[in-house]
Design a protein around this motif. Structure first.
Motif, PDB file in Angstrom:
ATOM      1  N   ILE A   1       3.237  55.558   4.959  1.00  2.13           N
ATOM      2  CA  ILE A   1       3.326  56.648   6.591  1.00  2.13           C
ATOM      3  C   ILE A   1       2.760  57.964   5.706  1.00  2.13           C
ATOM      4  O   ILE A   1       2.404  58.689   7.126  1.00  2.13           O
ATOM      5  CB  ILE A   1       5.025  56.459   6.225  1.00  2.13           C
ATOM      6  N   ALA A   2       2.872  58.256   4.154  1.00  2.16           N
ATOM      7  CA  ALA A   2       2.377  59.348   4.427  1.00  2.16           C
ATOM      8  C   ALA A   2       0.784  59.966   4.366  1.00  2.16           C
ATOM      9  O   ALA A   2       0.345  60.441   4.736  1.00  2.16           O
ATOM     10  CB  ALA A   2       2.407  60.236   2.735  1.00  2.16           C
ATOM     11  N   ILE A   3      -0.074  58.577   3.754  1.00  2.00           N
ATOM     12  CA  ILE A   3      -1.319  58.026   4.178  1.00  2.00           C
ATOM     13  C   ILE A   3      -1.615  58.468   5.964  1.00  2.00           C
ATOM     14  O   ILE A   3      -2.730  58.998   6.568  1.00  2.00           O
ATOM     15  CB  ILE A   3      -2.254  57.271   3.588  1.00  2.00           C
ATOM     16  N   THR A   4      -0.930  57.473   6.833  1.00  2.00           N
ATOM     17  CA  THR A   4      -1.193  57.780   7.661  1.00  2.00           C
ATOM     18  C   THR A   4      -0.851  58.668   8.639  1.00  2.00           C
ATOM     19  O   THR A   4      -1.753  59.237  10.080  1.00  2.00           O
ATOM     20  CB  THR A   4      -0.216  56.875   8.703  1.00  2.00           C
ATOM     21  N   ALA A   5      -0.147  59.852   8.026  1.00  2.00           N
ATOM     22  CA  ALA A   5       0.275  61.221   8.699  1.00  2.00           C
ATOM     23  C   ALA A   5      -0.185  62.296   8.447  1.00  2.00           C
ATOM     24  O   ALA A   5      -0.217  62.980   8.797  1.00  2.00           O
ATOM     25  CB  ALA A   5       1.907  60.830   8.533  1.00  2.00           C
ATOM     26  N   GLN A   6      -1.210  62.004   6.585  1.00  2.00           N
ATOM     27  CA  GLN A   6      -1.658  62.240   6.707  1.00  2.00           C
ATOM     28  C   GLN A   6      -0.954  63.632   5.897  1.00  2.00           C
ATOM     29  O   GLN A   6      -1.195  65.197   6.125  1.00  2.00           O
ATOM     30  CB  GLN A   6      -2.969  62.914   7.209  1.00  2.00           C
ATOM     31  N   ILE A   7       0.073  63.467   4.958  1.00  2.00           N
ATOM     32  CA  ILE A   7       1.538  64.331   5.028  1.00  2.00           C
ATOM     33  C   ILE A   7       1.886  64.222   3.566  1.00  2.00           C
ATOM     34  O   ILE A   7       1.411  62.907   3.174  1.00  2.00           O
ATOM     35  CB  ILE A   7       2.636  64.346   5.727  1.00  2.00           C
ATOM     36  N   PRO A   8       2.305  65.275   2.989  1.00  2.00           N
ATOM     37  CA  PRO A   8       2.295  64.954   1.429  1.00  2.00           C
ATOM     38  C   PRO A   8       3.911  64.039   0.722  1.00  2.00           C
ATOM     39  O   PRO A   8       4.398  63.615   1.726  1.00  2.00           O
ATOM     40  CB  PRO A   8       1.987  66.316   0.949  1.00  2.00           C
ATOM     41  N   VAL A   9       3.805  63.524  -0.764  1.00  2.00           N
ATOM     42  CA  VAL A   9       4.363  62.852  -0.716  1.00  2.00           C
ATOM     43  C   VAL A   9       5.315  63.773  -2.016  1.00  2.00           C
ATOM     44  O   VAL A   9       4.284  64.072  -2.523  1.00  2.00           O
ATOM     45  CB  VAL A   9       3.308  61.474  -1.767  1.00  2.00           C
TER      46      VAL A   9
ATOM     47  N   ARG B   1       9.122  45.403   8.951  1.00  2.00           N
ATOM     48  CA  ARG B   1       9.140  46.721   8.694  1.00  2.00           C
ATOM     49  C   ARG B   1       7.314  47.458   9.020  1.00  2.00           C
ATOM     50  O   ARG B   1       7.426  48.983   9.488  1.00  2.00           O
ATOM     51  CB  ARG B   1       8.013  46.200   7.012  1.00  2.00           C
ATOM     52  N   THR B   2       6.686  46.173   9.691  1.00  2.00           N
ATOM     53  CA  THR B   2       5.142  47.281  10.377  1.00  2.00           C
ATOM     54  C   THR B   2       5.801  48.050  11.944  1.00  2.00           C
ATOM     55  O   THR B   2       5.332  49.529  11.849  1.00  2.00           O
ATOM     56  CB  THR B   2       4.374  46.039  11.040  1.00  2.00           C
ATOM     57  N   ARG B   3       6.618  47.777  12.445  1.00  2.00           N
ATOM     58  CA  ARG B   3       7.325  48.712  13.413  1.00  2.00           C
ATOM     59  C   ARG B   3       8.216  50.127  12.834  1.00  2.00           C
ATOM     60  O   ARG B   3       7.951  50.781  13.398  1.00  2.00           O
ATOM     61  CB  ARG B   3       8.214  47.962  14.137  1.00  2.00           C
ATOM     62  N   LEU B   4       9.070  49.563  11.592  1.00  3.47           N
ATOM     63  CA  LEU B   4       9.623  50.284  11.225  1.00  3.47           C
ATOM     64  C   LEU B   4       8.504  51.982  10.578  1.00  3.47           C
ATOM     65  O   LEU B   4       9.178  52.787  11.279  1.00  3.47           O
ATOM     66  CB  LEU B   4      10.365  50.343   9.845  1.00  3.47           C
TER      67      LEU B   4
ATOM     68  N   VAL C   1       6.506  63.038   2.732  1.00  2.00           N
ATOM     69  CA  VAL C   1       7.688  62.127   2.174  1.00  2.00           C
ATOM     70  C   VAL C   1       7.698  62.740   1.014  1.00  2.00           C
ATOM     71  O   VAL C   1       7.487  62.364   0.172  1.00  2.00           O
ATOM     72  CB  VAL C   1       6.653  61.158   2.455  1.00  2.00           C
ATOM     73  N   LEU C   2       9.424  62.752   1.287  1.00  8.16           N
ATOM     74  CA  LEU C   2      10.174  62.237  -0.408  1.00  8.16           C
ATOM     75  C   LEU C   2      10.410  60.971  -0.919  1.00  8.16           C
ATOM     76  O   LEU C   2      11.156  60.097   0.307  1.00  8.16           O
ATOM     77  CB  LEU C   2      11.526  63.142  -0.288  1.00  8.16           C
ATOM     78  N   VAL C   3      10.009  60.840  -1.906  1.00  5.68           N
ATOM     79  CA  VAL C   3      10.118  59.152  -2.506  1.00  5.68           C
ATOM     80  C   VAL C   3      11.450  59.640  -3.680  1.00  5.68           C
ATOM     81  O   VAL C   3      10.554  60.035  -4.550  1.00  5.68           O
ATOM     82  CB  VAL C   3       9.093  58.537  -2.433  1.00  5.68           C
ATOM     83  N   CYS C   4      11.899  58.591  -4.018  1.00  3.23           N
ATOM     84  CA  CYS C   4      13.043  59.146  -4.821  1.00  3.23           C
ATOM     85  C   CYS C   4      13.429  57.705  -5.889  1.00  3.23           C
ATOM     86  O   CYS C   4      13.838  56.755  -5.029  1.00  3.23           O
ATOM     87  CB  CYS C   4      14.334  59.435  -4.490  1.00  3.23           C
ATOM     88  N   ASN C   5      13.770  57.217  -7.170  1.00  2.00           N
ATOM     89  CA  ASN C   5      14.069  56.169  -7.869  1.00  2.00           C
ATOM     90  C   ASN C   5      15.230  56.563  -7.151  1.00  2.00           C
ATOM     91  O   ASN C   5      16.709  57.104  -6.730  1.00  2.00           O
ATOM     92  CB  ASN C   5      13.745  56.527  -8.944  1.00  2.00           C
ATOM     93  N   HIS C   6      16.248  54.885  -7.195  1.00  2.00           N
ATOM     94  CA  HIS C   6      17.522  54.384  -6.686  1.00  2.00           C
ATOM     95  C   HIS C   6      18.050  53.895  -7.437  1.00  2.00           C
ATOM     96  O   HIS C   6      17.523  52.649  -8.422  1.00  2.00           O
ATOM     97  CB  HIS C   6      17.424  53.744  -5.332  1.00  2.00           C
ATOM     98  N   GLN C   7      19.153  53.830  -7.966  1.00  2.00           N
ATOM     99  CA  GLN C   7      20.047  53.017  -8.747  1.00  2.00           C
ATOM    100  C   GLN C   7      21.160  52.490  -8.675  1.00  2.00           C
ATOM    101  O   GLN C   7      21.922  51.827  -8.502  1.00  2.00           O
ATOM    102  CB  GLN C   7      20.706  54.349 -10.186  1.00  2.00           C
TER     103      GLN C   7
ATOM    104  N   VAL D   1       6.712  57.023  11.211  1.00  2.00           N
ATOM    105  CA  VAL D   1       5.257  58.117  11.431  1.00  2.00           C
ATOM    106  C   VAL D   1       5.352  59.263  12.909  1.00  2.00           C
ATOM    107  O   VAL D   1       5.707  60.241  13.335  1.00  2.00           O
ATOM    108  CB  VAL D   1       4.168  57.581  11.616  1.00  2.00           C
ATOM    109  N   SER D   2       5.842  58.014  13.709  1.00  2.00           N
ATOM    110  CA  SER D   2       6.623  59.161  15.043  1.00  2.00           C
ATOM    111  C   SER D   2       7.329  60.370  14.813  1.00  2.00           C
ATOM    112  O   SER D   2       6.803  61.080  15.424  1.00  2.00           O
ATOM    113  CB  SER D   2       6.921  57.956  16.348  1.00  2.00           C
ATOM    114  N   VAL D   3       8.378  59.296  14.160  1.00  2.00           N
ATOM    115  CA  VAL D   3       9.244  60.571  14.362  1.00  2.00           C
ATOM    116  C   VAL D   3       9.008  61.820  13.225  1.00  2.00           C
ATOM    117  O   VAL D   3       9.465  63.302  13.609  1.00  2.00           O
ATOM    118  CB  VAL D   3      10.850  60.001  13.127  1.00  2.00           C
ATOM    119  N   VAL D   4       7.964  61.785  11.782  1.00  2.00           N
ATOM    120  CA  VAL D   4       8.120  62.884  11.327  1.00  2.00           C
ATOM    121  C   VAL D   4       6.837  63.863  12.122  1.00  2.00           C
ATOM    122  O   VAL D   4       6.948  64.849  11.789  1.00  2.00           O
ATOM    123  CB  VAL D   4       7.300  62.188  10.478  1.00  2.00           C
TER     124      VAL D   4
END
Length: 277
Positions: A197-205, A153-156, A99-105, A161-164
């Motif tokens: 998402i990251a924790i559910t899929a156990q993938i890094p951020v 949000r929950t469904r999203l 999961v890539l997380v980026c600040n948004h301006q 997670v499913s796509v990843v």
């Protein structure tokens, strides 16, 4: 069909050319709004180039490479004076999901996203309204963009997670949830979705930090000036062993790491700017 696409492409180029002439002969509010309008039109122009290529495999996230290609090929950074200095690009070379997380301006962050697009693929997210943004929206749909409906949000979260996991890909998210419009060196509080998402899929951020450019791009002050931006891709932060109970603390940990980098890189750029002047 090819002729229609060509005519539309040429029409958009003419419109952008006219807008560019006005842009460089006017000042202040007109300067800002015209340049901002040109930027939005520019992404519709890019959409015209992307659509024919994405039709070969509609809806697949790998089509985003076409957006990245045309963004660079048509020299988007140079046209809008958005110059990137990227550090840590090697952290995106791993083919594993993340999961890539980026600040948004601002919407200019799209240029950052396209410049950093991982070669192994990355699924993008966007607010739902952009689905209807002309040729850009059509191209985004064909590129497998996941459109965010904030009322679901929950469904999203489950969908991402499913796509990843199914496609073994990365996903790009803005944890602030909206653009941070303040001029101070700060970030908005992070929403928890990206970290669920990251924790559910156990993938890094993988944090992506874009330095402050709100002094150069500021709608309230009608500023849209050439911008030097420092982009830092930080090392992956693992989630192995974390559970849903850890989401809040993990989100705050990542935010603190990103905020420190944001302040440091922004201050360095500010000092460099002062020294040049």
């Amino acid at each position: 069909m090819a002729m229609v696409v060509l005519v539309l492409q040429m029409l958009c180029v003419v419109v952008v050319a006219i807008g560019t002439y006005i842009l460089f002969t006017k000042k202040d509010a007109v300067h800002f709004y015209v340049k901002d309008w040109i930027f939005n039109c520019w992404y519709m122009v890019l959409g015209l180039f992307v659509i024919p290529q994405a039709l070969s495999d509609p809806g697949h996230h790998s089509n985003m490479r076409h957006f990245a290609y045309w963004t660079k090929k048509l020299r988007t950074e140079d046209i809008f004076g958005f110059h990137l200095n990227v550090k840590g690009r090697e952290h995106l070379e791993d083919a594993e999901p993340a999961v890539l997380v980026c600040n948004h301006q601002s919407a200019l962050d799209q240029i950052v996203m396209m410049d950093l697009l991982p070669k192994h693929g990355c699924c993008m997210t966007a607010k739902k309204s952009l689905m209807y943004a002309g040729t850009f929206g059509i191209a985004a749909v064909l590129c497998g963009t996941i459109f965010v409906d904030r009322s679901k949000r929950t469904r999203l979260t489950d969908q991402i997670v499913s796509v990843v996991m199914e496609k073994k890909t990365k996903v790009w998210l803005y944890p602030e949830g909206t653009r941070s419009s303040g001029t101070g060196l700060d970030m908005l509080p992070f929403k928890k979705g990206a970290f669920h998402i990251a924790i559910t899929a156990q993938i890094p951020v993988i944090p992506v930090v874009v330095s402050n450019y709100k002094d150069c791009y500021n709608p309230k002050k009608y500023k849209f000036d050439p911008i030097d931006v420092s982009v830092t891709v930080l090392p992956p932060i693992p989630t192995k062993g974390l559970t849903s109970d850890d989401v809040s603390d993990f989100a705050e940990k990542v935010r603190n790491i990103m905020l420190t980098t944001y302040k440091d890189t922004s201050r360095v750029l500010e000092e460099d700017s002062k020294n040049k002047s």
